[in-house]
Design an enzyme around this catalytic site. Sequence first.
Site, PDB file in Angstrom:
ATOM      1  N   GLU A  43       0.903  -1.236   0.058  1.00 41.13           N
ATOM      2  CA  GLU A  43      -0.059  -0.009  -0.069  1.00 41.13           C
ATOM      3  C   GLU A  43       1.043   0.965   0.037  1.00 41.13           C
ATOM      4  O   GLU A  43       1.579   1.722   0.962  1.00 41.13           O
ATOM      5  CB  GLU A  43      -0.812   0.110   1.075  1.00 41.13           C
ATOM      6  CG  GLU A  43      -1.845   1.189   1.323  1.00 41.13           C
ATOM      7  CD  GLU A  43      -2.432   1.381   2.848  1.00 41.13           C
ATOM      8  OE1 GLU A  43      -2.245   2.593   3.158  1.00 41.13           O
ATOM      9  OE2 GLU A  43      -2.619   0.427   3.390  1.00 41.13           O
ATOM     10  N   THR A  74      -3.597   6.157   1.965  1.00 41.09           N
ATOM     11  CA  THR A  74      -4.045   7.574   2.021  1.00 41.09           C
ATOM     12  C   THR A  74      -4.557   8.552   0.976  1.00 41.09           C
ATOM     13  O   THR A  74      -4.318   9.671   0.838  1.00 41.09           O
ATOM     14  CB  THR A  74      -2.638   8.329   2.697  1.00 41.09           C
ATOM     15  OG1 THR A  74      -1.812   7.423   3.480  1.00 41.09           O
ATOM     16  CG2 THR A  74      -2.892   9.769   3.614  1.00 41.09           C
ATOM     17  N   LYS A 134     -11.119  -1.290   6.569  1.00 41.64           N
ATOM     18  CA  LYS A 134      -9.709  -0.922   7.320  1.00 41.64           C
ATOM     19  C   LYS A 134     -10.143  -0.391   8.783  1.00 41.64           C
ATOM     20  O   LYS A 134     -10.683   0.544   8.955  1.00 41.64           O
ATOM     21  CB  LYS A 134      -8.796   0.080   6.583  1.00 41.64           C
ATOM     22  CG  LYS A 134      -7.878   0.566   7.397  1.00 41.64           C
ATOM     23  CD  LYS A 134      -6.985   1.640   6.228  1.00 41.64           C
ATOM     24  CE  LYS A 134      -6.139   2.353   7.065  1.00 41.64           C
ATOM     25  NZ  LYS A 134      -5.380   3.359   6.440  1.00 41.64           N
TER      26      LYS A 134
END
Length: 215
Positions: A43, A74, A134
């Site tokens: 990621e 992000t 998440k």
Amino acid sequence: MKKVERLSKLKACGIVAVVRGTTSQEALEASRAIVRGGIKGIELTFTVPQAAEVIAELANDYQEDQEVIIGAGTVLDAVTARLAIMAGAEYIVSPTFDRETAEICNLYQVPYLPGCMTITEMKEALKSGADIIKLFPGSAYGPSIISAFKAPLPQLNIMPTGGVSLENMSEWFNAGVVAVGVGGNLLAPAASGDFEKVTAVASQYVAKLNDIRGN
């Protein structure tokens, strides 16, 4: 279906490395070091300078490797999500839930993993097509919270990020998570350029995962 294949890859890899870095080169080298250590989920966060270019380079590096899956982290809005997808990101991770980002990911058949902390956020994310939630930051709760979330929403697929370590990883998986996100102690050696140590730590995580799964 492309989306289903990508979700299967994410669950199969079990560990997603959250890659940050002060320079694009540091993030690129760290990502390669992590893959060498056996962690197949990357990621690449948009806090990395020229993040889209790094994602494009990694996607190109591993296009022949069916186990490696490169995603973007992000991601705060739909514009950034589309930029990441066009660069080759195979999944999108956000620190919060954003409906427009969910919609753009659905449009391109790309899994969306929004960061949620409450059952209300998780329900809204599921309604908008999020496949894996998440749990962020995981350190705010700990593994025992998973059963509490899954009691009213048994269909939840949860990936905790933040607060996951070699010491408590088995607790998270035993609690019922589908994958974990790791960053901090895995990436720490990259800041001083010790990418061999990054590879070594990554291989420790993989060994632990194999032990948990009985491989």
